[in-house]
Design a protein around this motif. Structure first.
Motif, PDB file in Angstrom:
ATOM      1  N   TYR B  52       0.845  -1.196   0.000  1.00  0.00           N
ATOM      2  CA  TYR B  52       0.000   0.000   0.000  1.00  0.00           C
ATOM      3  C   TYR B  52       0.876   1.240   0.000  1.00  0.00           C
ATOM      4  O   TYR B  52       1.772   1.367   0.841  1.00  0.00           O
ATOM      5  CB  TYR B  52      -0.877  -0.100   1.252  1.00  0.00           C
ATOM      6  CG  TYR B  52      -1.584   1.160   1.681  1.00  0.00           C
ATOM      7  CD1 TYR B  52      -2.812   1.511   1.131  1.00  0.00           C
ATOM      8  CD2 TYR B  52      -1.046   1.987   2.667  1.00  0.00           C
ATOM      9  CE1 TYR B  52      -3.480   2.647   1.548  1.00  0.00           C
ATOM     10  CE2 TYR B  52      -1.698   3.129   3.093  1.00  0.00           C
ATOM     11  CZ  TYR B  52      -2.918   3.461   2.530  1.00  0.00           C
ATOM     12  OH  TYR B  52      -3.565   4.585   2.943  1.00  0.00           O
ATOM     13  N   ALA B  54       0.211   5.193  -0.050  1.00  0.00           N
ATOM     14  CA  ALA B  54      -0.730   6.326  -0.064  1.00  0.00           C
ATOM     15  C   ALA B  54      -0.091   7.575  -0.645  1.00  0.00           C
ATOM     16  O   ALA B  54      -0.797   8.511  -1.022  1.00  0.00           O
ATOM     17  CB  ALA B  54      -1.236   6.601   1.354  1.00  0.00           C
ATOM     18  N   GLN B  56       1.828   7.778  -3.434  1.00  0.00           N
ATOM     19  CA  GLN B  56       1.607   7.774  -4.882  1.00  0.00           C
ATOM     20  C   GLN B  56       0.277   7.097  -5.251  1.00  0.00           C
ATOM     21  O   GLN B  56       0.043   6.803  -6.427  1.00  0.00           O
ATOM     22  CB  GLN B  56       2.788   7.105  -5.581  1.00  0.00           C
ATOM     23  CG  GLN B  56       4.088   7.866  -5.340  1.00  0.00           C
ATOM     24  CD  GLN B  56       5.146   7.522  -6.365  1.00  0.00           C
ATOM     25  OE1 GLN B  56       4.931   7.623  -7.565  1.00  0.00           O
ATOM     26  NE2 GLN B  56       6.298   7.097  -5.875  1.00  0.00           N
ATOM     27  N   LYS B  57      -0.535   6.857  -4.274  1.00  0.00           N
ATOM     28  CA  LYS B  57      -1.892   6.328  -4.485  1.00  0.00           C
ATOM     29  C   LYS B  57      -1.902   5.081  -5.368  1.00  0.00           C
ATOM     30  O   LYS B  57      -2.409   5.086  -6.495  1.00  0.00           O
ATOM     31  CB  LYS B  57      -2.796   7.418  -5.078  1.00  0.00           C
ATOM     32  CG  LYS B  57      -2.935   8.607  -4.141  1.00  0.00           C
ATOM     33  CD  LYS B  57      -3.838   9.667  -4.703  1.00  0.00           C
ATOM     34  CE  LYS B  57      -3.959  10.808  -3.686  1.00  0.00           C
ATOM     35  NZ  LYS B  57      -4.715  11.942  -4.196  1.00  0.00           N
ATOM     36  N   ARG B  58      -1.321   4.021  -4.850  1.00  0.00           N
ATOM     37  CA  ARG B  58      -1.269   2.780  -5.604  1.00  0.00           C
ATOM     38  C   ARG B  58      -1.250   1.599  -4.635  1.00  0.00           C
ATOM     39  O   ARG B  58      -0.737   1.706  -3.522  1.00  0.00           O
ATOM     40  CB  ARG B  58      -0.056   2.760  -6.538  1.00  0.00           C
ATOM     41  CG  ARG B  58       1.225   3.131  -5.853  1.00  0.00           C
ATOM     42  CD  ARG B  58       2.348   3.424  -6.827  1.00  0.00           C
ATOM     43  NE  ARG B  58       3.611   3.536  -6.078  1.00  0.00           N
ATOM     44  CZ  ARG B  58       4.802   3.602  -6.625  1.00  0.00           C
ATOM     45  NH1 ARG B  58       4.940   3.568  -7.931  1.00  0.00           N
ATOM     46  NH2 ARG B  58       5.888   3.698  -5.877  1.00  0.00           N
ATOM     47  N   PHE B  80      -4.125   4.406  -8.890  1.00  0.00           N
ATOM     48  CA  PHE B  80      -5.273   5.320  -8.842  1.00  0.00           C
ATOM     49  C   PHE B  80      -4.987   6.620  -9.588  1.00  0.00           C
ATOM     50  O   PHE B  80      -5.882   7.188 -10.205  1.00  0.00           O
ATOM     51  CB  PHE B  80      -5.652   5.619  -7.384  1.00  0.00           C
ATOM     52  CG  PHE B  80      -6.343   4.470  -6.710  1.00  0.00           C
ATOM     53  CD1 PHE B  80      -7.731   4.363  -6.727  1.00  0.00           C
ATOM     54  CD2 PHE B  80      -5.621   3.497  -6.047  1.00  0.00           C
ATOM     55  CE1 PHE B  80      -8.369   3.307  -6.097  1.00  0.00           C
ATOM     56  CE2 PHE B  80      -6.248   2.439  -5.419  1.00  0.00           C
ATOM     57  CZ  PHE B  80      -7.619   2.332  -5.449  1.00  0.00           C
ATOM     58  N   ARG B  81      -3.751   7.100  -9.535  1.00  0.00           N
ATOM     59  CA  ARG B  81      -3.441   8.352 -10.230  1.00  0.00           C
ATOM     60  C   ARG B  81      -3.584   8.201 -11.739  1.00  0.00           C
ATOM     61  O   ARG B  81      -3.973   9.124 -12.424  1.00  0.00           O
ATOM     62  CB  ARG B  81      -2.015   8.798  -9.896  1.00  0.00           C
ATOM     63  CG  ARG B  81      -1.932   9.521  -8.586  1.00  0.00           C
ATOM     64  CD  ARG B  81      -0.599  10.213  -8.452  1.00  0.00           C
ATOM     65  NE  ARG B  81      -0.493  10.900  -7.180  1.00  0.00           N
ATOM     66  CZ  ARG B  81       0.637  11.260  -6.628  1.00  0.00           C
ATOM     67  NH1 ARG B  81       1.788  10.992  -7.230  1.00  0.00           N
ATOM     68  NH2 ARG B  81       0.643  11.895  -5.475  1.00  0.00           N
ATOM     69  N   HIS B 103     -11.910   6.795  -6.832  1.00  0.00           N
ATOM     70  CA  HIS B 103     -10.773   7.553  -6.329  1.00  0.00           C
ATOM     71  C   HIS B 103     -10.086   6.768  -5.217  1.00  0.00           C
ATOM     72  O   HIS B 103     -10.664   5.873  -4.616  1.00  0.00           O
ATOM     73  CB  HIS B 103     -11.241   8.911  -5.802  1.00  0.00           C
ATOM     74  CG  HIS B 103     -11.826   9.765  -6.867  1.00  0.00           C
ATOM     75  ND1 HIS B 103     -11.055  10.363  -7.850  1.00  0.00           N
ATOM     76  CD2 HIS B 103     -13.107  10.116  -7.130  1.00  0.00           C
ATOM     77  CE1 HIS B 103     -11.835  11.048  -8.665  1.00  0.00           C
ATOM     78  NE2 HIS B 103     -13.091  10.909  -8.256  1.00  0.00           N
ATOM     79  N   PHE B 104      -8.877   7.139  -4.960  1.00  0.00           N
ATOM     80  CA  PHE B 104      -8.118   6.509  -3.872  1.00  0.00           C
ATOM     81  C   PHE B 104      -8.651   6.991  -2.526  1.00  0.00           C
ATOM     82  O   PHE B 104      -8.869   8.178  -2.321  1.00  0.00           O
ATOM     83  CB  PHE B 104      -6.645   6.895  -4.008  1.00  0.00           C
ATOM     84  CG  PHE B 104      -5.777   6.352  -2.905  1.00  0.00           C
ATOM     85  CD1 PHE B 104      -5.346   5.044  -2.941  1.00  0.00           C
ATOM     86  CD2 PHE B 104      -5.398   7.151  -1.834  1.00  0.00           C
ATOM     87  CE1 PHE B 104      -4.536   4.528  -1.930  1.00  0.00           C
ATOM     88  CE2 PHE B 104      -4.596   6.646  -0.817  1.00  0.00           C
ATOM     89  CZ  PHE B 104      -4.168   5.334  -0.883  1.00  0.00           C
ATOM     90  N   HIS B 105      -8.885   6.039  -1.631  1.00  0.00           N
ATOM     91  CA  HIS B 105      -9.241   6.386  -0.255  1.00  0.00           C
ATOM     92  C   HIS B 105      -8.200   5.779   0.668  1.00  0.00           C
ATOM     93  O   HIS B 105      -7.993   4.571   0.622  1.00  0.00           O
ATOM     94  CB  HIS B 105     -10.627   5.853   0.115  1.00  0.00           C
ATOM     95  CG  HIS B 105     -11.738   6.642  -0.489  1.00  0.00           C
ATOM     96  ND1 HIS B 105     -12.487   7.548   0.212  1.00  0.00           N
ATOM     97  CD2 HIS B 105     -12.205   6.676  -1.748  1.00  0.00           C
ATOM     98  CE1 HIS B 105     -13.379   8.100  -0.577  1.00  0.00           C
ATOM     99  NE2 HIS B 105     -13.232   7.586  -1.773  1.00  0.00           N
ATOM    100  N   PRO B 106      -7.552   6.586   1.452  1.00  0.00           N
ATOM    101  CA  PRO B 106      -6.495   6.026   2.308  1.00  0.00           C
ATOM    102  C   PRO B 106      -7.064   5.126   3.402  1.00  0.00           C
ATOM    103  O   PRO B 106      -8.254   5.204   3.727  1.00  0.00           O
ATOM    104  CB  PRO B 106      -5.851   7.270   2.921  1.00  0.00           C
ATOM    105  CG  PRO B 106      -6.912   8.309   2.864  1.00  0.00           C
ATOM    106  CD  PRO B 106      -7.731   8.018   1.654  1.00  0.00           C
ATOM    107  N   ASP B 209     -14.022   2.519  -1.611  1.00  0.00           N
ATOM    108  CA  ASP B 209     -12.596   2.620  -1.329  1.00  0.00           C
ATOM    109  C   ASP B 209     -11.900   1.423  -1.930  1.00  0.00           C
ATOM    110  O   ASP B 209     -12.523   0.557  -2.544  1.00  0.00           O
ATOM    111  CB  ASP B 209     -12.336   2.741   0.173  1.00  0.00           C
ATOM    112  CG  ASP B 209     -12.850   1.541   0.928  1.00  0.00           C
ATOM    113  OD1 ASP B 209     -12.903   0.447   0.339  1.00  0.00           O
ATOM    114  OD2 ASP B 209     -13.197   1.699   2.101  1.00  0.00           O
TER     115      ASP B 209
END
Lengths: 215, 215
Positions: B52, B54, B56-58, B80-81, B103-106, B209
């Motif tokens: 995980y 967060a 770079q959102k991947r 996600f980006r 969208h990315f949700h942390p 998410d």
């Protein structure tokens, strides 16, 4: 000489690995703690506080919960050595004294249980962020049921238990706020009104341990 | 003077109590870990390893499990980006590239979640025997579902989650072996055969998410 050193290192490593393998363990003899139980997809839910004394084989168990949208509260004192269970109600000062056939079974990893895995709950990356636990799996031959029990590696305290049998479905128990010791020794003394009146006497079946006896 | 001292002590205590109240927190930005998911009274069971990021959102997610007695294996990389998910199979070197709407949700305690309780898993009686966790409860308005999420007090790492909605029933997720950091940055690079071939493109719905997107 090199061979001897290699054999020595190999033996040391082997002993080390053996020593690190999680073992069947028994919880401390005196514990207070709490637990929740849920079953039947949440139709049954209960929270309980327990006081456990394996030295004198006695348990106090105060539980409240909800069964099919009906709330309930129970307060039980089980003195296994005296083979009696008190079902106590302070609300109306009533007390059922119930003869007990079952024997005391300590909180422990059952001998026949097999290690499924050792994992860290949370994280091992920093102190205080993780808890090393062992997950054990086994069968209950009497009921045809299966269980997954999780105990801490250090201290051998129960963390959770998942039990399945055709008659019960999935039953999940989570343990928390355990402490070594007994906060109040009077938990094991039946209240006066239990001594004055002896109500219904019902014999129990062949429950396996004190948790099964309680639910 | 005594009154002033008393007021000071009271204020100090009040600030201390306020400071000790568990807060909505967010997990560390880089985490590797494992999880299990079970649903439908055990008919669905899966174990997964995740990486995980967060920052770079991947997310990389390798899962194997059993659904209605049918085993399955999936390997997903979600960027996600770039709004793309790769569904990867090393077995036959196939790869689905799927456009992503969500969208990315942390990983975090949702803002609307309410604190149910703070408890110690295991025991607080000795170091290494317990883990302080917070249990949060909330509703998912989009699905009419309800969740109970447990995070560590220190480190804000997920420990378990119970989710219920009429459509899913009870879904239980347990997280373990989390570590801060990324073990292998190449987890986020799609394999060559994903670049050579672009297969079926299916648009996704409105998953909430990344966990919901994955199951």
């Amino acid at each position: 000489m090199q061979t001897l050193a290699l054999v020595s290192i190999t033996l040391c490593l082997a002993v080390n690995v053996w020593a690190q393998k999680p073992r069947h363990c028994r919880s401390p003899p005196l514990v207070v703690g709490s637990l929740t139980v849920s079953a039947r997809e949440g139709e049954f839910f209960a929270e309980a506080k327990y006081t456990y004394d394996a030295l004198q084989k006695r348990v106090r168990f105060r539980e409240f919960g909800c069964n099919n949208s009906q709330s309930f509260h129970t307060d039980k004192l089980i003195l296994f050595r005296k083979r009696v269970m008190y079902d106590i109600s302070y609300h109306d000062h009533s007390c059922k004294r119930i003869p007990l056939r079952v024997h005391f079974h300590p909180m422990e990893v059952p001998r026949e249980a097999k290690l499924l895995s050792e994992v860290v709950l949370g994280s091992s990356s920093a102190p205080g962020q993780g808890l090393l636990v062992n997950i054990w799996v086994g069968n209950v031959s009497e009921t045809g049921g299966k269980y997954f029990s999780t105990f801490t590696e250090f201290g051998c305290l129960p963390v959770s238990s998942i039990y399945y049998s055709n008659s019960t479905g999935w039953v999940m128990t989570s343990f928390f706020n355990n402490m070594n010791g007994i906060g109040n020794p009077e938990d094991f003394i039946p209240p006066d009104f239990c001594m004055r009146k002896e109500n219904e006497e019902t014999e129990w079946g062949t429950e396996r341990d004190f948790f099964e006896a309680l639910f």
